[in-house]
Design a protein around this motif. Structure first.
Motif, short mmCIF file in Angstrom:
data_model
loop_
_atom_site.label_atom_id
_atom_site.label_comp_id
_atom_site.label_asym_id
_atom_site.label_seq_id
_atom_site.Cartn_x
_atom_site.Cartn_y
_atom_site.Cartn_z
N PHE A 56 0.83 -1.20 0.00
CA PHE A 56 0.00 0.00 0.00
C PHE A 56 0.87 1.25 0.00
O PHE A 56 0.62 2.19 -0.77
N ASN A 57 1.89 1.27 0.86
CA ASN A 57 2.76 2.45 0.96
C ASN A 57 3.50 2.69 -0.36
O ASN A 57 3.74 3.85 -0.73
N LEU A 58 3.86 1.60 -1.05
CA LEU A 58 4.53 1.74 -2.33
C LEU A 58 3.61 2.39 -3.35
O LEU A 58 4.01 3.29 -4.10
N ARG A 59 2.36 1.97 -3.37
CA ARG A 59 1.38 2.55 -4.29
C ARG A 59 1.11 4.02 -3.95
O ARG A 59 0.96 4.85 -4.85
N LYS A 60 1.07 4.31 -2.68
CA LYS A 60 0.85 5.69 -2.27
C LYS A 60 2.02 6.58 -2.69
O LYS A 60 1.83 7.70 -3.18
N GLU A 61 3.24 6.07 -2.52
CA GLU A 61 4.43 6.84 -2.91
C GLU A 61 4.40 7.11 -4.41
O GLU A 61 4.74 8.22 -4.86
N PHE A 62 4.01 6.10 -5.19
CA PHE A 62 3.95 6.30 -6.64
C PHE A 62 2.88 7.32 -7.00
O PHE A 62 3.11 8.23 -7.80
N GLU A 100 0.97 3.40 -16.53
CA GLU A 100 1.02 2.03 -16.02
C GLU A 100 2.42 1.45 -16.18
O GLU A 100 2.94 0.76 -15.29
N LYS A 101 3.08 1.75 -17.31
CA LYS A 101 4.46 1.29 -17.51
C LYS A 101 5.39 1.91 -16.47
O LYS A 101 6.29 1.24 -15.95
N LEU A 102 5.18 3.19 -16.19
CA LEU A 102 6.00 3.86 -15.17
C LEU A 102 5.80 3.19 -13.81
O LEU A 102 6.75 3.06 -13.03
N TRP A 103 4.55 2.79 -13.51
CA TRP A 103 4.28 2.14 -12.24
C TRP A 103 5.06 0.84 -12.12
O TRP A 103 5.68 0.57 -11.09
N HIS A 104 5.06 0.03 -13.17
CA HIS A 104 5.77 -1.25 -13.11
C HIS A 104 7.28 -1.04 -12.95
O HIS A 104 7.94 -1.77 -12.20
N LYS A 105 7.82 -0.01 -13.63
CA LYS A 105 9.24 0.31 -13.47
C LYS A 105 9.53 0.76 -12.04
O LYS A 105 10.51 0.36 -11.42
N PHE A 106 8.65 1.63 -11.54
CA PHE A 106 8.80 2.16 -10.18
C PHE A 106 8.73 1.03 -9.16
O PHE A 106 9.57 0.94 -8.26
N LYS A 107 7.72 0.18 -9.29
CA LYS A 107 7.54 -0.92 -8.33
C LYS A 107 8.72 -1.87 -8.35
O LYS A 107 9.26 -2.24 -7.29
N ASN A 108 9.16 -2.27 -9.54
CA ASN A 108 10.29 -3.19 -9.63
C ASN A 108 11.55 -2.60 -9.05
O ASN A 108 12.32 -3.27 -8.36
N MET A 131 27.47 -5.46 -2.24
CA MET A 131 27.35 -5.22 -3.68
C MET A 131 26.83 -3.82 -3.92
O MET A 131 26.16 -3.23 -3.06
N ASP A 132 27.13 -3.27 -5.09
CA ASP A 132 26.59 -1.96 -5.45
C ASP A 132 25.08 -2.04 -5.53
O ASP A 132 24.51 -3.07 -5.90
N GLN A 133 24.44 -0.92 -5.18
CA GLN A 133 22.99 -0.86 -5.29
C GLN A 133 22.58 -0.99 -6.76
O GLN A 133 23.30 -0.56 -7.67
N ILE A 134 21.43 -1.59 -6.98
CA ILE A 134 20.90 -1.73 -8.33
C ILE A 134 20.62 -0.34 -8.89
O ILE A 134 19.93 0.46 -8.24
N PRO A 135 21.20 0.01 -10.04
CA PRO A 135 20.99 1.37 -10.58
C PRO A 135 19.53 1.64 -10.86
O PRO A 135 18.76 0.74 -11.18
N GLU A 136 19.18 2.91 -10.70
CA GLU A 136 17.79 3.30 -10.97
C GLU A 136 17.49 3.13 -12.45
O GLU A 136 18.32 3.39 -13.31
N SER A 137 16.27 2.69 -12.72
CA SER A 137 15.85 2.52 -14.10
C SER A 137 15.61 3.88 -14.73
O SER A 137 15.26 4.84 -14.06
N ASP A 138 15.83 3.95 -16.04
CA ASP A 138 15.64 5.20 -16.77
C ASP A 138 14.18 5.31 -17.19
O ASP A 138 13.69 4.55 -18.01
N GLU A 139 13.46 6.30 -16.61
CA GLU A 139 12.06 6.48 -16.92
C GLU A 139 11.85 7.64 -17.89
O GLU A 139 10.75 8.14 -18.05
N LEU A 141 12.76 7.59 -21.21
CA LEU A 141 12.81 7.19 -22.60
C LEU A 141 11.45 7.41 -23.25
O LEU A 141 10.76 6.48 -23.66
N VAL A 142 11.08 8.67 -23.37
CA VAL A 142 9.74 9.02 -23.82
C VAL A 142 9.50 8.58 -25.26
O VAL A 142 8.37 8.30 -25.66
N HIS A 143 10.56 8.46 -26.07
CA HIS A 143 10.41 8.06 -27.46
C HIS A 143 10.04 6.58 -27.58
O HIS A 143 9.65 6.14 -28.67
N ASP A 144 10.17 5.81 -26.50
CA ASP A 144 9.74 4.41 -26.54
C ASP A 144 8.22 4.30 -26.60
O ASP A 144 7.69 3.32 -27.12
#
Length: 306
Positions: A56-62, A100-108, A131-139, A141-144
Motif C-alpha cells: 500500500f505504501n509503495l502505491r501511495k508513494e507512486f 502504467e508502464k511507469l508504475w511497473h518500473k517504479f515498483k520493480n 554489492m553496489d545498489q541496483i541502478p535506478e531505471s531510466d524512466e 525514454l519518452v520516445h519508446d
C-alpha cells in the motif's frame, strides 16, 4: 553457506514478495527459491519481508509522485476508498498505459532495492563486501512510448488544424465556450485573443507561417504540441511560442520537456535568436521546466537566448 543473487533469483523473489498466500525460502545449495518456511540460515534463508502495508505504501508513494493531476487525483481517491484498493489501483492504471508502464518500473525498482538491502545484510554476515545498489531505471525514454513529428503549417495545414482541434478539445471549457461560470463576453474575448495570437481564423487555418512539433502516443492519441512563429517575417530572429500544450492524461511523462527540447534544437543556427513565451500561455506547472531549460523570467513572460 553463501549463494549468488542471480537475475533469475531476483525475478523469482520479486514474484514471491507479492505472494501473500505462500512462504518461500532460498536454497543456498541450489541458489533457487523454494516454497517452505524452514529457515536455518545455513542452507535455507528467509526472504525479505514484504507485507500488504508495504504494498500500500509503495502505491501511495507512486501516486504522490505522478505529475498528471488527472491520474494523481484518481489514484489517490482509489487508495483512500478503503475496499479492493490493490485491484482498483490496477484497474485505474489500465486506463493510462504509459503511466502504467511507469508504475511497473517504479515498483520493480523499489522492490529490487529491498532485495538488494536484504542480500547485502547477508553478505555482511558472511564477511563479504556489499554489492553496489541496483541502478535506478531510466524512466525518461519518452520516445519508446510516443512519436514526435515536426511540421510547417504552410506545407502541412492538416497537422496544424489537428493541433488546434485537439487543443480545443483538451484545453478546457473556456475554449469551446461551455464554461457557464464566465460571462459570454469574457469567453468570446479570450477566444478572439487566442486566435489573434495564433493568427488563425475561426476554423483554425493559419494565414502566417507557423512551425510546430506534435506528439502522439503509439496508439495514435494526441498527446501534446508546441507551436512557434517569427514575430517579424523578414528578420525571423525573435520567435514567439504561440502554444505549448500537453493533454491532461499524458502529463508528467516528459512530453513537455521533449517538445521544448526539440523546438530549441531546431531553432539553433549561426543567427542569433530569441525565443519568447508570453504569460498568456504559461501555466504554473511548466514554469520550473522553463527555468531548467535556461529561460529567464521577464515582465511579460519568459525569454531564452538561443
Amino acid at each position: 553457506m553463501t549463494f549468488v543473487l542471480s537475475d533469475s533469483l531476483k525475478t523469482d523473489l520479486l514474484k514471491a514478495l507479492e505472494n501473500q498466500a505462500k512462504t518461500f525460502v532460498v536454497n543456498a545449495e541450489s541458489g533457487i527459491l523454494e516454497e517452505g518456511s524452514n529457515v536455518d540460515d545455513e542452507k535455507y534463508y528467509g526472504i525479505p519481508e514484504w507485507t500488504s502495508e508495504d504494498g500500500f505504501n509503495l502505491r501511495k508513494e507512486f501516486a504522490e509522485s505522478v505529475r498528471s493531476p488527472l491520474v494523481h487525483d484518481e489514484l489517490m481517491e482509489v487508495l483512500h476508498s478503503g475496499r479492493g484498493v490493490f485491484r482498483n489501483f490496477k484497474e485505474s492504471l489500465k486506463q493510462y498505459p504509459e503511466i502504467e508502464k511507469l508504475w511497473h518500473k517504479f515498483k520493480n525498482q523499489k522492490m529490487l532495492e529491498v532485495i538488494s538491502d536484504w542480500y547485502n545484510s547477508l553478505r555482511e554476515v558472511w564477511g563479504l563486501e556489499k554489492m553496489d545498489q541496483i541502478p535506478e531505471s531510466d524512466e525518461t525514454l519518452v520516445h519508446d512510448d510516443f512519436s514526435f513529428e515536426e511540421f510547417d503549417s504552410d506545407c502541412d495545414k492538416n497537422k496544424f488544424i489537428q493541433c488546434m482541434k485537439e487543443i480545443r478539445l483538451n484545453a478546457g471549457a473556456i475554449l469551446d465556450g461551455s464554461n457557464s461560470e464566465l460571462p459570454a463576453d469574457v469567453i468570446s474575448a479570450f477566444q478572439n485573443t487566442w486566435q489573434t495570437l495564433l493568427c488563425t481564423d475561426s476554423n483554425g487555418v493559419s494565414n502566417m507561417g507557423t512551425r510546430g512539433f506534435i506528439c502522439h502516443s503509439l496508439s495514435d492519441e494526441f498527446a501534446g504540441c508546441i507551436l512557434i512563429k517569427p514575430v517579424n517575417n523578414e528578420r525571423k530572429n525573435v520567435i514567439l511560442v504561440t502554444n505549448f500544450f500537453v493533454s491532461d492524461r499524458f502529463r508528467g511523462l516528459g512530453i513537455g520537456t521533449e517538445l521544448l527540447s526539440m523546438c530549441v534544437s531546431a531553432l539553433k543556427s549561426d543567427e542569433e535568436k530569441w525565443l519568447v513565451m508570453p504569460n498568456f500561455i504559461i501555466p504554473e506547472t511548466i514554469k520550473p521546466l522553463l527555468v531548467r531549460t535556461g529561460f529567464s523570467q521577464i515582465d511579460f513572460g519568459f525569454l531564452l537566448h538561443i
